[in-house]
Design a protein around this motif. Structure first.
Motif, PDB file in Angstrom:
ATOM      1  N   GLU A 122     -35.928 -34.783 -73.313  1.00  0.00           N
ATOM      2  CA  GLU A 122     -36.711 -36.017 -73.226  1.00  0.00           C
ATOM      3  C   GLU A 122     -35.947 -37.084 -72.450  1.00  0.00           C
ATOM      4  O   GLU A 122     -36.524 -37.856 -71.682  1.00  0.00           O
ATOM      5  CB  GLU A 122     -37.066 -36.534 -74.614  1.00  0.00           C
ATOM      6  CG  GLU A 122     -37.924 -37.783 -74.575  1.00  0.00           C
ATOM      7  CD  GLU A 122     -38.241 -38.357 -75.938  1.00  0.00           C
ATOM      8  OE1 GLU A 122     -38.871 -39.425 -75.978  1.00  0.00           O
ATOM      9  OE2 GLU A 122     -37.852 -37.756 -76.962  1.00  0.00           O
ATOM     10  N   ALA A 123     -34.627 -37.131 -72.638  1.00  0.00           N
ATOM     11  CA  ALA A 123     -33.805 -38.112 -71.920  1.00  0.00           C
ATOM     12  C   ALA A 123     -33.864 -37.871 -70.410  1.00  0.00           C
ATOM     13  O   ALA A 123     -34.013 -38.823 -69.633  1.00  0.00           O
ATOM     14  CB  ALA A 123     -32.364 -38.059 -72.418  1.00  0.00           C
ATOM     15  N   THR A 124     -33.760 -36.625 -69.981  1.00  0.00           N
ATOM     16  CA  THR A 124     -33.816 -36.337 -68.546  1.00  0.00           C
ATOM     17  C   THR A 124     -35.213 -36.578 -67.981  1.00  0.00           C
ATOM     18  O   THR A 124     -35.352 -37.017 -66.845  1.00  0.00           O
ATOM     19  CB  THR A 124     -33.359 -34.900 -68.245  1.00  0.00           C
ATOM     20  OG1 THR A 124     -34.155 -33.987 -68.984  1.00  0.00           O
ATOM     21  CG2 THR A 124     -31.892 -34.712 -68.580  1.00  0.00           C
ATOM     22  N   THR A 125     -36.245 -36.294 -68.780  1.00  0.00           N
ATOM     23  CA  THR A 125     -37.610 -36.570 -68.346  1.00  0.00           C
ATOM     24  C   THR A 125     -37.820 -38.066 -68.176  1.00  0.00           C
ATOM     25  O   THR A 125     -38.378 -38.519 -67.179  1.00  0.00           O
ATOM     26  CB  THR A 125     -38.629 -36.008 -69.362  1.00  0.00           C
ATOM     27  OG1 THR A 125     -38.434 -34.605 -69.481  1.00  0.00           O
ATOM     28  CG2 THR A 125     -40.048 -36.301 -68.938  1.00  0.00           C
ATOM     29  N   ARG A 126     -37.364 -38.845 -69.146  1.00  0.00           N
ATOM     30  CA  ARG A 126     -37.470 -40.303 -69.047  1.00  0.00           C
ATOM     31  C   ARG A 126     -36.714 -40.824 -67.826  1.00  0.00           C
ATOM     32  O   ARG A 126     -37.210 -41.682 -67.098  1.00  0.00           O
ATOM     33  CB  ARG A 126     -36.895 -40.975 -70.289  1.00  0.00           C
ATOM     34  CG  ARG A 126     -37.765 -40.917 -71.499  1.00  0.00           C
ATOM     35  CD  ARG A 126     -37.087 -41.681 -72.614  1.00  0.00           C
ATOM     36  NE  ARG A 126     -37.876 -41.686 -73.826  1.00  0.00           N
ATOM     37  CZ  ARG A 126     -37.581 -42.424 -74.883  1.00  0.00           C
ATOM     38  NH1 ARG A 126     -36.505 -43.202 -74.879  1.00  0.00           N
ATOM     39  NH2 ARG A 126     -38.342 -42.395 -75.943  1.00  0.00           N
TER      40      ARG A 126
END
Length: 178
Positions: free
Chosen positions: A40-44
């Motif tokens: 989720e962090a990399t997607t954000r």
């Protein structure tokens, strides 16, 4: 002549401001949250860097400018290069064409970034440049990771995932048998 120049500067500045996302959207405190996992962090990170690209670039340039306050020659060099940023990156509505080739926004941003850093390093403020770029990248990265993307309308031309999220009508893809 001066009236034409003033109107041209006014037009460039209005066009540059138009490429920025609203600052209240970027700085919305209710949109900040911890990502639940690394995915989720990399997607954000990817979505926010795409969505707020102009805002983040301007933020990096402001941090760089603030690091040069006690170096007048470097500030003059920076202001000249910042004018190039305004003309070549922030104020364009059309893609940039060089020798008949279309140059993408990301390429223009990278080239202008390298020219900015090199010009400032040549004015002997390399430590200021390195520290300010590290601080700016850290600020942008932290914000991009902690800012949720649920409320963003991804109307950007480019998705951070490229062709993976295409609008094809055929869900199985468009394959040709050879």
């Amino acid at each position: 002549m001066s009236t034409g120049f003033v109107s041209q500067v006014k037009e460039v500045s209005q066009s540059a401001i138009a490429t920025l996302r609203p600052w209240w959207e970027l700085l919305e405190p209710t949109a900040l949250s911890l990502p639940s996992n690394l995915s989720e962090a990399t997607t954000r990170l990817a979505q926010n860097l795409t969505h707020f690209r102009s805002n983040y670039t301007l933020l990096l340039l402001i941090v760089l400018f603030l690091s040069l306050l006690y170096h007048p020659v470097s500030i003059i060099v920076f202001l000249i290069i910042f004018a190039a940023w305004l003309v070549l990156y922030f104020s364009r509505d059309q893609p940039l064409e060089v020798f008949g080739f279309t140059v993408g926004d990301r390429v223009v941003m990278v080239v202008l970034g390298v020219v900015t850093v090199l010009a400032l390093v040549l004015t002997h403020v390399w430590l200021n440049v390195v520290v300010s770029v590290v601080i700016g990248v850290a600020l942008v990265s932290l914000h991009a990771v902690f800012r949720g993307t649920e409320d963003l309308v991804m109307d950007d031309q480019e998705s951070p995932y490229g062709a993976l999220l295409s609008d094809d009508q055929d869900p199985s893809g468009n394959y040709t048998i050879m």
